[in-house]
Design a protein around this motif. Structure first.
Motif, PDB file in Angstrom:
ATOM      1  N   GLN A   5       9.964  -1.439  11.936  1.00 10.65           N
ATOM      2  CA  GLN A   5      10.976  -2.299  12.547  1.00 10.65           C
ATOM      3  C   GLN A   5      10.483  -2.771  13.909  1.00 10.65           C
ATOM      4  N   GLN A   6       9.789  -3.881  13.929  1.00 10.70           N
ATOM      5  CA  GLN A   6       9.397  -4.521  15.174  1.00 10.70           C
ATOM      6  C   GLN A   6       9.508  -6.016  14.968  1.00 10.70           C
ATOM      7  N   GLU A   7       9.349  -6.748  16.039  1.00 15.43           N
ATOM      8  CA  GLU A   7       9.405  -8.203  15.914  1.00 15.43           C
ATOM      9  C   GLU A   7       8.340  -8.670  14.937  1.00 15.43           C
ATOM     10  N   ALA A   8       8.665  -9.739  14.205  1.00 17.12           N
ATOM     11  CA  ALA A   8       7.751 -10.252  13.178  1.00 17.12           C
ATOM     12  C   ALA A   8       6.371 -10.513  13.761  1.00 17.12           C
ATOM     13  N   GLY A   9       5.368  -9.994  13.102  1.00 15.92           N
ATOM     14  CA  GLY A   9       3.989 -10.260  13.489  1.00 15.92           C
ATOM     15  C   GLY A   9       3.475  -9.404  14.619  1.00 15.92           C
ATOM     16  N   THR A  10       4.255  -8.473  15.177  1.00  8.98           N
ATOM     17  CA  THR A  10       3.785  -7.699  16.319  1.00  8.98           C
ATOM     18  C   THR A  10       3.297  -6.307  15.956  1.00  8.98           C
ATOM     19  N   VAL A  11       3.462  -5.898  14.701  1.00  9.04           N
ATOM     20  CA  VAL A  11       2.987  -4.585  14.284  1.00  9.04           C
ATOM     21  C   VAL A  11       1.483  -4.678  14.086  1.00  9.04           C
ATOM     22  N   ARG A  55      -1.240 -12.252   7.678  1.00 12.35           N
ATOM     23  CA  ARG A  55      -0.276 -12.694   6.682  1.00 12.35           C
ATOM     24  C   ARG A  55       0.649 -11.557   6.264  1.00 12.35           C
ATOM     25  N   ILE A  56       0.091 -10.356   6.102  1.00 10.85           N
ATOM     26  CA  ILE A  56       0.897  -9.210   5.665  1.00 10.85           C
ATOM     27  C   ILE A  56       1.921  -8.837   6.726  1.00 10.85           C
ATOM     28  N   SER A  57       1.507  -8.775   7.977  1.00 13.58           N
ATOM     29  CA  SER A  57       2.428  -8.347   9.035  1.00 13.58           C
ATOM     30  C   SER A  57       3.551  -9.347   9.269  1.00 13.58           C
ATOM     31  N   SER A  58       3.340 -10.606   8.896  1.00  9.87           N
ATOM     32  CA  SER A  58       4.404 -11.598   9.068  1.00  9.87           C
ATOM     33  C   SER A  58       5.294 -11.716   7.827  1.00  9.87           C
ATOM     34  N   ALA A  59       4.986 -10.946   6.778  1.00 11.20           N
ATOM     35  CA  ALA A  59       5.813 -10.954   5.568  1.00 11.20           C
ATOM     36  C   ALA A  59       7.163 -10.312   5.872  1.00 11.20           C
ATOM     37  N   ASP A  60       8.139 -10.561   5.004  1.00 12.88           N
ATOM     38  CA  ASP A  60       9.469  -9.992   5.185  1.00 12.88           C
ATOM     39  C   ASP A  60       9.431  -8.468   5.216  1.00 12.88           C
ATOM     40  N   ASP A  61       8.610  -7.862   4.368  1.00 12.97           N
ATOM     41  CA  ASP A  61       8.529  -6.407   4.286  1.00 12.97           C
ATOM     42  C   ASP A  61       7.074  -5.987   4.084  1.00 12.97           C
ATOM     43  N   PRO A  62       6.342  -5.776   5.194  1.00 11.90           N
ATOM     44  CA  PRO A  62       4.932  -5.395   5.073  1.00 11.90           C
ATOM     45  C   PRO A  62       4.727  -4.084   4.311  1.00 11.90           C
ATOM     46  N   ALA A  64       6.505  -2.933   1.730  1.00  8.34           N
ATOM     47  CA  ALA A  64       6.569  -3.230   0.296  1.00  8.34           C
ATOM     48  C   ALA A  64       5.317  -3.978  -0.161  1.00  8.34           C
ATOM     49  N   TYR A  65       4.814  -4.867   0.670  1.00  9.77           N
ATOM     50  CA  TYR A  65       3.617  -5.638   0.344  1.00  9.77           C
ATOM     51  C   TYR A  65       2.435  -4.698   0.109  1.00  9.77           C
ATOM     52  N   VAL A  66       2.209  -3.775   1.036  1.00  6.06           N
ATOM     53  CA  VAL A  66       1.068  -2.868   0.910  1.00  6.06           C
ATOM     54  C   VAL A  66       1.311  -1.860  -0.213  1.00  6.06           C
ATOM     55  N   ASN A  67       2.560  -1.394  -0.386  1.00 13.18           N
ATOM     56  CA  ASN A  67       2.857  -0.516  -1.517  1.00 13.18           C
ATOM     57  C   ASN A  67       2.521  -1.210  -2.829  1.00 13.18           C
ATOM     58  N   ARG A  68       2.848  -2.483  -2.928  1.00 12.93           N
ATOM     59  CA  ARG A  68       2.536  -3.243  -4.142  1.00 12.93           C
ATOM     60  C   ARG A  68       1.026  -3.314  -4.343  1.00 12.93           C
ATOM     61  N   MET A  69       0.292  -3.473  -3.254  1.00 17.13           N
ATOM     62  CA  MET A  69      -1.163  -3.493  -3.351  1.00 17.13           C
ATOM     63  C   MET A  69      -1.688  -2.162  -3.905  1.00 17.13           C
ATOM     64  N   VAL A  70      -1.097  -1.045  -3.471  1.00 16.95           N
ATOM     65  CA  VAL A  70      -1.517   0.277  -3.956  1.00 16.95           C
ATOM     66  C   VAL A  70      -1.188   0.427  -5.438  1.00 16.95           C
ATOM     67  N   VAL A  71       0.007   0.007  -5.831  1.00 14.59           N
ATOM     68  CA  VAL A  71       0.394   0.093  -7.247  1.00 14.59           C
ATOM     69  C   VAL A  71      -0.552  -0.748  -8.099  1.00 14.59           C
ATOM     70  N   ASN A  72      -0.828  -1.970  -7.669  1.00 14.48           N
ATOM     71  CA  ASN A  72      -1.726  -2.848  -8.424  1.00 14.48           C
ATOM     72  C   ASN A  72      -3.147  -2.281  -8.493  1.00 14.48           C
ATOM     73  N   ALA A  73      -3.624  -1.745  -7.388  1.00 14.91           N
ATOM     74  CA  ALA A  73      -4.979  -1.176  -7.375  1.00 14.91           C
ATOM     75  C   ALA A  73      -5.053   0.055  -8.278  1.00 14.91           C
ATOM     76  N   SER A  74      -4.004   0.852  -8.290  1.00 14.97           N
ATOM     77  CA  SER A  74      -3.973   2.033  -9.166  1.00 14.97           C
ATOM     78  C   SER A  74      -3.969   1.615 -10.626  1.00 14.97           C
TER      79      SER A  74
END
Length: 165
Positions: A5-11, A55-62, A64-74
């Motif tokens: 939970q931080q401002e968009a794009g600042t994490v 691009r990932i950090s500016s997504a609505d839910d980074p 979930a984005y990275v979790n999806r990447m892990v699921v897809n890679a698995s």
């Protein structure tokens, strides 16, 4: 589930990995049969995420984005037949000490979980290890909530049968 939970794009990428790295490894360990392979998959995913971090950090839910990447890679890992390996007896780190009976129960449960089909195992790991709702799992896997519930039902039924023997 921890959210960023931080401002968009600042994490920063480093902050994200610090906050979510252990959870990503737990997720991959639940999806894959070998803990070492799970760590390799997460490392590969994080390397790809670093390259696309703007691009990932500016997504609505980074997360979930990275979790999806892990699921897809698995999932991709298991599609490559040459890389399939036998299940190991190693357990994911729980972060606390186990009594002998609990350790044996967890070992039996994880062994049965490893035998489930990929979709059922993925749904159960996301639901019970990561505390995702059916709607979150459906969004992550790009399926309907009915499909999630069906896979969860079938997976749990198979686990009950395997554990009652």
């Amino acid at each position: 589930m921890i959210t960023i939970q931080q401002e968009a794009g600042t994490v920063t990428f480093e902050e994200f990995v610090t906050a979510r790295g252990a959870a990503l490894v737990r997720l991959a360990r639940g999806l894959l049969r070998d803990p070492d392979t799970a760590e390799d998959v997460v490392q590969d995913v994080l390397a790809k995420a670093l390259l696309k971090w703007g691009r990932i950090s500016s997504a609505d839910d980074p997360v979930a984005y990275v979790n999806r990447m892990v699921v897809n890679a698995s999932t991709s890992f298991w599609r490559r037949a040459a890389r399939r390996e036998h299940a190991t007896d190693q357990l994911p780190d729980a972060g606390y000490g186990d009594a002998t009976g609990q350790l044996a129960d967890r070992d039996e449960l994880l062994a049965a979980l490893r035998e489930l089909p990929t979709k059922q195992r993925t749904v159960l790991v996301l639901r019970h290890f990561e505390d995702y709702s059916d709607e979150q799992i459906a969004d992550l896997l790009d399926v309907t909530t009915g499909t999630v519930r069906s896979n969860a039902h079938r997976g749990l039924a198979t686990l009950r049968t395997a554990l009652s023997r």
